[in-house]
Each structure stands twice: as structure tokens, then as C-alpha cells.
Design a protein around this motif. Structure first.
Motif, mmCIF file in Angstrom:
data_model
loop_
_atom_site.group_PDB
_atom_site.id
_atom_site.type_symbol
_atom_site.label_atom_id
_atom_site.label_comp_id
_atom_site.label_asym_id
_atom_site.label_seq_id
_atom_site.Cartn_x
_atom_site.Cartn_y
_atom_site.Cartn_z
ATOM 1 N N GLY A 1 1.023 -1.432 -0.420
ATOM 2 C CA GLY A 1 0.200 0.210 -0.016
ATOM 3 C C GLY A 1 1.219 1.495 -0.064
ATOM 4 O O GLY A 1 0.520 2.373 -0.449
ATOM 5 N N ALA A 2 2.144 0.886 0.725
ATOM 6 C CA ALA A 2 2.970 2.597 0.570
ATOM 7 C C ALA A 2 3.467 2.929 -0.255
ATOM 8 O O ALA A 2 4.192 3.930 -1.339
ATOM 9 C CB ALA A 2 3.651 2.399 1.793
ATOM 10 N N ALA A 3 4.460 1.560 -0.859
ATOM 11 C CA ALA A 3 4.217 1.983 -2.496
ATOM 12 C C ALA A 3 3.216 2.339 -3.281
ATOM 13 O O ALA A 3 3.582 2.721 -4.249
ATOM 14 C CB ALA A 3 5.255 0.336 -3.201
ATOM 15 N N LYS A 4 2.245 2.050 -2.826
ATOM 16 C CA LYS A 4 1.535 2.506 -4.563
ATOM 17 C C LYS A 4 0.863 3.654 -4.286
ATOM 18 O O LYS A 4 0.572 4.689 -4.729
ATOM 19 C CB LYS A 4 -0.256 1.715 -4.280
ATOM 20 C CG LYS A 4 -1.295 1.483 -5.402
ATOM 21 C CD LYS A 4 -2.081 0.965 -5.199
ATOM 22 C CE LYS A 4 -3.639 1.059 -6.178
ATOM 23 N NZ LYS A 4 -4.400 0.346 -5.829
ATOM 24 N N VAL B 1 13.898 20.570 -14.286
ATOM 25 C CA VAL B 1 13.419 19.315 -14.808
ATOM 26 C C VAL B 1 14.715 17.953 -14.099
ATOM 27 O O VAL B 1 14.835 17.226 -14.957
ATOM 28 C CB VAL B 1 12.457 19.504 -15.668
ATOM 29 C CG1 VAL B 1 11.541 17.660 -15.449
ATOM 30 C CG2 VAL B 1 11.696 19.909 -15.941
ATOM 31 N N PRO B 2 14.446 17.843 -13.196
ATOM 32 C CA PRO B 2 15.391 17.189 -12.174
ATOM 33 C C PRO B 2 15.148 15.262 -12.637
ATOM 34 O O PRO B 2 14.189 15.286 -12.306
ATOM 35 C CB PRO B 2 15.703 17.063 -10.953
ATOM 36 C CG PRO B 2 14.295 18.071 -10.460
ATOM 37 C CD PRO B 2 14.253 18.974 -11.344
ATOM 38 N N ASP B 3 16.443 14.757 -12.318
ATOM 39 C CA ASP B 3 16.287 13.041 -12.104
ATOM 40 C C ASP B 3 14.868 12.460 -10.757
ATOM 41 O O ASP B 3 15.250 13.725 -10.224
ATOM 42 C CB ASP B 3 17.730 12.729 -12.768
ATOM 43 C CG ASP B 3 18.003 12.748 -13.555
ATOM 44 O OD1 ASP B 3 17.619 13.394 -14.721
ATOM 45 O OD2 ASP B 3 19.726 12.491 -13.553
ATOM 46 N N GLY B 4 14.505 11.796 -11.128
ATOM 47 C CA GLY B 4 12.847 11.578 -10.804
ATOM 48 C C GLY B 4 12.426 12.410 -10.268
ATOM 49 O O GLY B 4 10.835 11.955 -9.950
ATOM 50 N N THR B 5 11.939 13.137 -11.644
ATOM 51 C CA THR B 5 10.540 13.849 -11.656
ATOM 52 C C THR B 5 9.306 12.822 -12.134
ATOM 53 O O THR B 5 9.720 12.313 -13.150
ATOM 54 C CB THR B 5 10.940 15.090 -12.934
ATOM 55 O OG1 THR B 5 11.436 16.221 -11.540
ATOM 56 C CG2 THR B 5 9.612 15.837 -12.989
ATOM 57 N N ASP B 6 7.986 13.172 -11.928
ATOM 58 C CA ASP B 6 7.177 12.128 -12.284
ATOM 59 C C ASP B 6 6.887 12.349 -13.543
ATOM 60 O O ASP B 6 6.011 11.504 -14.299
ATOM 61 C CB ASP B 6 6.445 11.043 -11.911
ATOM 62 C CG ASP B 6 7.191 9.901 -10.788
ATOM 63 O OD1 ASP B 6 7.796 9.591 -10.389
ATOM 64 O OD2 ASP B 6 7.107 11.044 -9.131
ATOM 65 N N GLY B 7 5.985 14.369 -13.844
ATOM 66 C CA GLY B 7 5.361 13.694 -14.453
ATOM 67 C C GLY B 7 5.678 15.760 -14.577
ATOM 68 O O GLY B 7 6.168 16.855 -13.551
ATOM 69 N N LEU C 1 -0.573 8.633 -14.654
ATOM 70 C CA LEU C 1 1.963 8.144 -13.731
ATOM 71 C C LEU C 1 1.035 7.197 -13.314
ATOM 72 O O LEU C 1 1.784 6.468 -13.068
ATOM 73 C CB LEU C 1 1.707 9.829 -13.682
ATOM 74 C CG LEU C 1 1.533 10.951 -13.738
ATOM 75 C CD1 LEU C 1 1.984 11.983 -13.328
ATOM 76 C CD2 LEU C 1 2.849 11.025 -15.460
ATOM 77 N N ARG C 2 0.271 6.922 -11.901
ATOM 78 C CA ARG C 2 -0.121 5.886 -11.850
ATOM 79 C C ARG C 2 -0.829 4.930 -12.390
ATOM 80 O O ARG C 2 0.693 3.797 -11.553
ATOM 81 C CB ARG C 2 -1.535 6.278 -10.599
ATOM 82 C CG ARG C 2 -1.118 7.399 -9.480
ATOM 83 C CD ARG C 2 -0.731 7.240 -8.086
ATOM 84 N NE ARG C 2 -0.229 8.247 -7.028
ATOM 85 C CZ ARG C 2 0.820 7.863 -6.349
ATOM 86 N NH1 ARG C 2 1.366 7.269 -5.945
ATOM 87 N NH2 ARG C 2 0.834 8.819 -5.518
ATOM 88 N N LYS C 3 -1.097 4.591 -13.615
ATOM 89 C CA LYS C 3 -1.207 3.509 -14.392
ATOM 90 C C LYS C 3 -0.519 3.027 -14.603
ATOM 91 O O LYS C 3 0.094 2.225 -15.277
ATOM 92 C CB LYS C 3 -1.897 4.118 -15.389
ATOM 93 C CG LYS C 3 -2.889 2.807 -16.130
ATOM 94 C CD LYS C 3 -4.273 3.200 -16.548
ATOM 95 C CE LYS C 3 -4.080 1.629 -17.495
ATOM 96 N NZ LYS C 3 -5.344 2.696 -19.012
#
Length: 224
Positions: A32-35, A98-104, A220-222
Motif C-alpha cells: 500500500g505504501a508503494a502504491k 526538471v531534475p531526475d526523479g520527476t514523475d511528470g 502517471l499512477r497507471k
């Protein structure tokens, strides 16, 4: 001896059963935490993103992050807005903004191009290049559009206004057609310069764009 061994076996079974009841919820909690891992967004834009003339806490990225968290989203929204920036200026700095680790990325650029009467083809080329650079890094983009001021004439308006829907369709992007929807032209929501939104104006922008940002987060989650 058999009776003693039987007791030991029963005790061992009981211990294993207890451990299983403890471990399973822990694994469920970890999953759940990962999600629910916080997504890291970057708002890449101009003064409308930067929060020109406003306290830092009233800027668009801050208000958007607060609104998303209030709706239960685990998310951060970094402010990569630079006042006066054009689409070409954004292209020049996209790698370090826009640094590395950006999700969107929420891409909000083009207003200064329009105000300067820049050829819409130049603006579109720069925005397309920004999207391509981010795509190459595996970073999805949501596009926040702009519309031309009426005084620039109908021909310019048609050419400029077509940029954002065309890019969104070409690259399959979530599009919010007009970043200043409901704010542009309302003097009560503008600073004395008549161009930049007040804190209340930014809040109205956030309320308008929120459903599209939530759609973006779902994508993004998908894809995570």
C-alpha cells in the motif's frame, strides 16, 4: 518420547501461524505504501507559474499542491517558473529545471511569445522540442494552453490558438486548453498590471485545472 515430540510439533505450528498473521499485514502495508508513493511534479512555466508579484505561498504550484493533497493525492509540485520566459527560454533550461526523479511535468509556456507577437511556428517548435526532451527521459507531460489576445488579429489568433490542441493530439497529452480560463479579463482577479493573477485569481486557476491534473495523476499512477 512421541508425546513430547507431538507437543514440540504443535508448538512449532502455533509459532509459524502467529508469524504468518504478522507478516501478511506487513507485506500488505508495504504494498500500500508503494502504491501511495508521492508523485513528484514540476510546473515548468513563466511568470504565471512563478507567482509574479505574489508571496511564494500563493504561487500556482503551491496552491495546486495544497488542493491536490486536500483531495487525498500524495504529490509534490515544484515551482520551475521563470518570469519573462518564452517557450524557447524554457527549452534552453528544461534539462536543469526538471531534475531526475520527476514523475511528470505541467508545461505552461507561450504567453510571453504571444505578447511579443512571436511567430506561432517558433513557439510550437520550441514546445514540441521540450516535450520531446522530456519524453526521451521518460517524463510524461501535461500541457497547459494559452490563447492569443484579440488585439493581435484573427489570423495570428487562429495560428497561435491551434498550437496546444495540435501538440496534445500529436503526443497524446492531457490538455488544459486555457490556463487563464475564468481569470483573463476579470480585473478583480488581476494585479494592477492587468496581466498577472492575484492570489484569488491563482486559486480560480487551480480550481479550473484541478480535474485535468487529477486525470494526469491517474495516468502517471497507471504507468508507474
Amino acid at each position: 518420547m512421541l508425546r513430547h515430540d507431538g507437543r514440540r510439533a504443535a508448538l512449532a505450528f502455533l509459532i509459524v501461524s502467529l508469524l504468518m498473521t504478522l507478516v501478511t499485514p506487513l507485506h500488505a502495508q508495504d504494498a500500500g505504501a508503494a502504491k501511495a508513493r508521492a508523485l513528484n511534479l514540476v510546473a515548468l512555466g513563466d511568470s504565471l507559474t512563478a507567482g509574479y508579484g505574489l508571496p511564494a505561498a500563493a504561487a500556482f504550484p503551491v496552491q495546486l499542491e495544497a488542493a491536490l493533497k486536500a483531495r487525498g493525492h500524495a504529490v509534490t509540485v515544484a515551482n520551475a517558473g521563470v518570469s519573462g520566459d518564452t517557450a524557447t527560454g524554457g527549452l534552453d533550461r528544461v534539462e536543469w529545471s526538471v531534475p531526475d526523479g520527476t514523475d511528470g511535468v505541467i508545461l505552461e509556456l507561450g504567453a510571453n511569445d504571444m505578447l511579443r507577437g512571436t511567430d506561432p511556428a517558433v513557439t510550437e517548435k520550441a514546445l514540441d522540442a521540450i516535450i520531446a526532451k522530456l519524453k526521451a527521459r521518460g517524463i510524461p507531460v501535461m500541457l497547459a494552453g494559452m490563447r492569443a489576445a484579440p488585439n493581435l488579429g484573427p489570423d495570428y489568433g487562429r495560428r497561435f490558438d491551434a498550437i496546444y490542441p495540435r501538440l496534445a493530439e500529436r503526443d497524446g497529452l492531457v490538455l488544459y486548453p486555457f490556463f487563464l480560463d475564468g481569470v483573463a479579463g476579470d480585473r478583480s482577479l488581476a494585479l494592477p498590471d492587468g496581466l498577472h493573477p492575484t492570489k484569488e485569481g491563482v486559486a480560480k486557476i487551480v480550481a479550473g485545472i484541478l480535474p485535468r491534473v487529477e486525470e494526469f495523476l491517474a495516468r502517471l499512477r497507471k504507468g508507474a
